[in-house]
Write a protein that holds these residues in place. Structure first.
Motif, mmCIF file in Angstrom:
data_model
loop_
_atom_site.group_PDB
_atom_site.id
_atom_site.type_symbol
_atom_site.label_atom_id
_atom_site.label_comp_id
_atom_site.label_asym_id
_atom_site.label_seq_id
_atom_site.Cartn_x
_atom_site.Cartn_y
_atom_site.Cartn_z
ATOM 1 N N ALA A 204 0.841 -1.215 0.000
ATOM 2 C CA ALA A 204 0.000 0.000 0.000
ATOM 3 C C ALA A 204 0.869 1.256 0.000
ATOM 4 N N ARG A 205 1.930 1.246 0.777
ATOM 5 C CA ARG A 205 2.823 2.402 0.803
ATOM 6 C C ARG A 205 3.592 2.532 -0.506
ATOM 7 N N ALA A 206 3.979 1.390 -1.078
ATOM 8 C CA ALA A 206 4.676 1.416 -2.364
ATOM 9 C C ALA A 206 3.765 2.004 -3.438
ATOM 10 N N GLU A 207 2.506 1.571 -3.463
ATOM 11 C CA GLU A 207 1.563 2.094 -4.458
ATOM 12 C C GLU A 207 1.338 3.590 -4.274
ATOM 13 N N ALA A 208 1.240 4.036 -3.038
ATOM 14 C CA ALA A 208 1.056 5.463 -2.772
ATOM 15 C C ALA A 208 2.255 6.261 -3.281
ATOM 16 N N ALA A 209 3.460 5.733 -3.062
ATOM 17 C CA ALA A 209 4.669 6.406 -3.543
ATOM 18 C C ALA A 209 4.696 6.446 -5.068
ATOM 19 N N LEU A 210 4.307 5.338 -5.696
ATOM 20 C CA LEU A 210 4.299 5.275 -7.158
ATOM 21 C C LEU A 210 3.285 6.254 -7.747
ATOM 22 N N LYS A 211 2.115 6.359 -7.132
ATOM 23 C CA LYS A 211 1.106 7.319 -7.608
ATOM 24 C C LYS A 211 1.654 8.742 -7.533
ATOM 25 N N LYS A 212 2.347 9.029 -6.448
ATOM 26 C CA LYS A 212 2.926 10.360 -6.286
ATOM 27 C C LYS A 212 3.974 10.614 -7.371
ATOM 28 N N MET A 213 4.792 9.600 -7.676
ATOM 29 C CA MET A 213 5.798 9.725 -8.742
ATOM 30 C C MET A 213 5.135 10.014 -10.077
ATOM 31 N N CYS A 214 4.030 9.312 -10.348
ATOM 32 C CA CYS A 214 3.314 9.514 -11.613
ATOM 33 C C CYS A 214 2.738 10.918 -11.691
ATOM 34 N N GLU A 215 2.119 11.352 -10.615
ATOM 35 C CA GLU A 215 1.479 12.665 -10.596
ATOM 36 C C GLU A 215 2.490 13.804 -10.714
ATOM 37 N N GLN A 216 3.697 13.598 -10.177
ATOM 38 C CA GLN A 216 4.679 14.677 -10.148
ATOM 39 C C GLN A 216 5.694 14.642 -11.285
ATOM 40 N N LEU A 217 5.947 13.441 -11.876
ATOM 41 C CA LEU A 217 7.017 13.366 -12.869
ATOM 42 C C LEU A 217 6.748 12.438 -14.045
ATOM 43 N N LEU A 218 6.326 11.225 -13.776
ATOM 44 C CA LEU A 218 6.295 10.213 -14.832
ATOM 45 C C LEU A 218 5.206 10.434 -15.871
ATOM 46 N N ALA A 219 4.094 11.031 -15.477
ATOM 47 C CA ALA A 219 2.982 11.242 -16.407
ATOM 48 C C ALA A 219 2.554 12.697 -16.402
ATOM 49 N N VAL B 243 -2.541 15.784 -17.535
ATOM 50 C CA VAL B 243 -3.490 16.551 -18.362
ATOM 51 C C VAL B 243 -3.802 15.764 -19.630
ATOM 52 N N ILE B 244 -2.787 15.102 -20.198
ATOM 53 C CA ILE B 244 -2.980 14.390 -21.468
ATOM 54 C C ILE B 244 -2.684 12.897 -21.392
ATOM 55 N N GLU B 245 -2.195 12.423 -20.233
ATOM 56 C CA GLU B 245 -1.811 11.014 -20.126
ATOM 57 C C GLU B 245 -2.497 10.331 -18.951
ATOM 58 N N ASP B 246 -2.780 9.036 -19.140
ATOM 59 C CA ASP B 246 -3.254 8.158 -18.067
ATOM 60 C C ASP B 246 -2.100 7.261 -17.668
ATOM 61 N N TYR B 247 -2.178 6.697 -16.469
ATOM 62 C CA TYR B 247 -1.157 5.744 -16.064
ATOM 63 C C TYR B 247 -1.806 4.589 -15.305
ATOM 64 N N SER B 248 -1.122 3.441 -15.349
ATOM 65 C CA SER B 248 -1.553 2.292 -14.558
ATOM 66 C C SER B 248 -0.332 1.740 -13.851
ATOM 67 N N ILE B 249 -0.559 1.202 -12.667
ATOM 68 C CA ILE B 249 0.510 0.669 -11.838
ATOM 69 C C ILE B 249 0.232 -0.804 -11.559
ATOM 70 N N THR B 250 1.244 -1.631 -11.774
ATOM 71 C CA THR B 250 1.161 -3.050 -11.435
ATOM 72 C C THR B 250 2.295 -3.350 -10.470
ATOM 73 N N ILE B 251 1.961 -3.902 -9.332
ATOM 74 C CA ILE B 251 2.973 -4.260 -8.336
ATOM 75 C C ILE B 251 3.087 -5.770 -8.299
ATOM 76 N N GLY B 252 4.330 -6.226 -8.281
ATOM 77 C CA GLY B 252 4.546 -7.664 -8.180
ATOM 78 C C GLY B 252 5.425 -8.237 -9.209
#
Length: 80
Positions: A53-68, A71-80
Motif C-alpha cells: 500500500a505504501r509502495a503504491e502510494a509512492a508510485l502514484k505520487k511519482m506519476c502525478e509529479q514526474l512520470l505522467a 493533463v494528457i496522459e493516463d497511467y496504470s501501476i502493477t505491483i509484483g
C-alpha cells in the motif's frame, strides 16, 4: 523490495503523431491489417519499500509529479 511496472499512455482523444508515424511505417513495411497504433511509456521500478500500500502510494505520487503528464496522459501501476 517491491517491483512495479508503470505504464503511461495518452488519453483517448489526444492526438498521437508518433503513433500515426509508426502506423504508417508498419504499412510501408508491408504489415497489413493495422487498424491504429498508440504509443506510450513503460517504467520498471524497484522500491525499497516492502509494504504494497505504501509502495503504491509512492508510485502514484511519482506519476502525478514526474512520470505522467496527467493533463494528457493516463497511467496504470502493477505491483509484483
Amino acid at each position: 523490495m517491491t517491483k512495479a511496472r508503470v505504464i503511461v499512455t495518452l488519453k483517448n482523444g489526444v492526438l498521437d503523431p508518433q503513433g500515426k508515424a509508426i502506423e504508417s511505417a508498419l504499412g510501408g513495411l508491408g504489415f497489413a491489417g493495422i487498424g491504429s497504433v498508440r504509443q506510450g511509456k513503460v517504467f520498471d521500478i524497484v522500491l525499497e519499500e516492502t509494504d504494497p500500500a505504501r509502495a503504491e502510494a509512492a508510485l502514484k505520487k511519482m506519476c502525478e509529479q514526474l512520470l505522467a503528464n496527467t493533463v494528457i496522459e493516463d497511467y496504470s501501476i502493477t505491483i509484483g
